[in-house]
Design an enzyme around this catalytic site. Structure first.
Site, short mmCIF file in Angstrom:
data_model
loop_
_atom_site.label_atom_id
_atom_site.label_comp_id
_atom_site.label_asym_id
_atom_site.label_seq_id
_atom_site.Cartn_x
_atom_site.Cartn_y
_atom_site.Cartn_z
N ARG A 34 -18.55 23.04 23.41
CA ARG A 34 -17.78 22.64 24.47
C ARG A 34 -16.96 23.69 25.16
O ARG A 34 -15.69 23.40 25.78
CB ARG A 34 -16.88 21.40 23.89
CG ARG A 34 -17.74 20.14 23.48
CD ARG A 34 -18.46 19.63 24.74
NE ARG A 34 -18.83 18.36 24.28
CZ ARG A 34 -18.37 16.94 24.69
NH1 ARG A 34 -17.38 17.10 25.44
NH2 ARG A 34 -18.70 15.90 24.05
N ARG A 38 -13.56 21.56 29.57
CA ARG A 38 -12.62 21.17 28.78
C ARG A 38 -11.32 21.99 29.00
O ARG A 38 -10.79 21.48 29.94
CB ARG A 38 -13.10 21.41 27.29
CG ARG A 38 -14.06 20.33 26.71
CD ARG A 38 -13.63 19.16 26.61
NE ARG A 38 -14.26 18.24 26.39
CZ ARG A 38 -14.09 17.45 25.13
NH1 ARG A 38 -13.28 17.80 24.53
NH2 ARG A 38 -14.86 16.62 24.57
N ARG A 47 -14.10 20.94 39.03
CA ARG A 47 -14.22 19.27 39.09
C ARG A 47 -13.43 18.69 40.18
O ARG A 47 -13.71 17.55 40.33
CB ARG A 47 -13.97 19.04 37.45
CG ARG A 47 -15.08 18.99 36.56
CD ARG A 47 -16.21 18.19 36.65
NE ARG A 47 -15.85 16.77 35.95
CZ ARG A 47 -15.15 15.84 36.68
NH1 ARG A 47 -15.26 15.71 38.12
NH2 ARG A 47 -15.04 14.75 35.97
N ASP A 83 -25.16 17.74 29.92
CA ASP A 83 -24.89 16.95 28.99
C ASP A 83 -26.05 16.10 27.98
O ASP A 83 -27.19 16.06 28.56
CB ASP A 83 -24.19 15.70 29.79
CG ASP A 83 -23.26 14.82 28.50
OD1 ASP A 83 -22.15 15.15 28.14
OD2 ASP A 83 -23.61 13.70 27.99
N TYR A 160 -25.81 5.84 21.68
CA TYR A 160 -25.36 5.55 23.35
C TYR A 160 -26.26 4.40 23.94
O TYR A 160 -25.69 3.33 24.72
CB TYR A 160 -25.26 6.61 24.09
CG TYR A 160 -23.85 7.45 23.80
CD1 TYR A 160 -22.88 7.11 24.04
CD2 TYR A 160 -24.31 8.67 23.19
CE1 TYR A 160 -21.62 7.76 23.61
CE2 TYR A 160 -23.20 9.68 22.95
CZ TYR A 160 -21.99 9.00 23.20
OH TYR A 160 -20.77 9.92 22.98
#
Ligand code: CP3
Length: 352
Positions: A34, A38, A47, A83, A160
């Site tokens: 990651r 982050r 972002r 992802d 998920y």
């Protein structure tokens, strides 16, 4: 790959690939789970302008985020900004990634009809932007770091898909696994097919190595793993053998380490629950190892982090086949300077 002269300075890509194939290195290669995003202010700025899926779907932006930790830390591996949920789109499963929450599935998969509706597609059709990003990444890196592709493992994707969002226990997923073996098999078969094709597609597009994330595997006991999970994982590693180096990732799986090693990855990523040398002994010398600093330890002052980093390097003892990493992903509140110092320290210890 030829033999490596260790008194020469290697570049990041060669260093990673040498470690992945158990050859000598000049210094231990290092990257962080990651790392693309982050804790980086430059990622937060990106972002602010674009939402997560826009960054992931636009190769130039995905590569920009991927390169941020290379520029800042000088890590040896560049994990693609993407992802584990992205392939679901091509499968016809609608989802969103909610900030601070994670993936949320619009219509969780619970019945035979739900499973039958899942499409098994090639990545050029389902996720062409991931492959385009990897092509661009490889040329941008020019050998400075290995490009790392990745996918979610079938079990973690199933968590998920069936529960629909992050959960502590994934109770609906485990209920299907234990109580509806035929549905479980059908779901895992489809997820295995898609995942293998996806990883082969990534390697063809330029990924130097790939990591299979089985993030929630710690919920599974040894006997259940052997019957309900390992056969699918093995199928993926069998399909990738000789194609590119592979890394298995999980956490909280001390009870499964030997079995994980036996599914056939080149390296196994281990968390901090066992000391690195103890985990390596359990898995045997044929496997490489990745790890295993506790990401929460990075909240401690530098001397604590420094001692823990040295301890891991000591336990690896310069044996071929170690890639330095955290045991799980960077926490958002981590000070990026701690990561920069770790890279400097690891790269400062020459192998003799
Ligand atoms: O190193 C990197 O940052 C590369 C890119 C990457 C992301 N997700 C980007 C991302 C990687 C390797 C992943 C893998 C991933 N995604 C895993 C396996 C790794 C692990 O930690 O166990 C899992 C389980 C997911 C699913 C997922 N996606 C979760 C749980 C979350 C929420 C995380 C959080 O705390 O916010 C996401 C969203 C996500 N994926 C973010 C990033 C940078 C944050 C979203 C944002 O920027 O808004």
């Amino acid at each position: 790959m030829g033999d490596v002269t260790i008194d020469e300075t290697m570049r990041g890509r060669d260093r990673m690939l040498a470690a992945a194939t158990h050859q000598a290195v000049d210094v231990t290669p290092v990257w962080f789970m990651r790392q693309a995003g982050r804790c980086l202010p430059e990622y937060r700025a990106l972002r602010k302008q674009h939402d997560f899926m826009t960054v992931a779907r636009t190769p130039e932006l995905a590569v920009e985020a991927t390169l941020m930790p290379i520029d800042r830390f000088g890590v040896d591996g560049a994990v693609l900004f993407a992802d584990i949920m992205l392939p679901l789109e091509g499968m016809g499963v609608e989802f969103e990634i909610r900030p601070g929450v994670g993936p949320v599935i619009a219509n969780p998969i619970r019945t035979r009809a739900d499973i039958d509706r899942i499409q098994v597609v090639d990545p050029e059709e389902g996720t062409p932007y991931v492959l385009d990003a990897l092509r661009l990444l490889r040329s941008e890196l020019g050998g400075s770091a290995a490009s790392l592709g990745f996918a979610g493992a079938p079990f973690t994707l199933a968590c998920y898909l069936v529960d629909g969002r992050s959960s502590r226990d994934y109770p609906r997923t485990k209920a299907m696994m234990y109580g509806e073996p035929e549905l479980w098999q059908a779901l895992m078969d489809k997820l295995t097919d898609v995942t293998l094709r996806y990883l082969v597609g990534q390697i063809t597009a330029g990924a130097d190595a790939v990591q299979l994330f089985d993030s929630w595997l710690g919920l599974v006991g040894a006997e259940t793993y052997a019957e309900k999970v390992a056969p699918y994982t093995r199928r993926i590693f069998d399909g990738l053998r000789g194609v590119a180096p592979t890394i298995h990732f999980s956490t909280g799986t001390v009870q499964l380490l030997q079995q994980i090693a036996a599914t056939g990855p080149d390296l196994v990523s281990v968390d901090w629950r066992l000391p690195l040398d103890a985990a390596w002994t359990v898995m045997g010398p044929e496997r490489g190892i990745q790890g295993n600093l506790d990401p929460t330890l990075l909240m401690a002052p530098w001397p604590v982090v420094e001692a823990a980093t040295f301890d891991i390097l000591d336990r690896a003892g310069q044996r071929p086949g170690h890639i330095f990493n955290l045991g799980h992903g960077i926490l958002p509140e981590t000070d990026p300077d701690q990561l920069a110092r770790i890279v400097e320290l690891v790269h400062g210890q020459r192998h003799g």
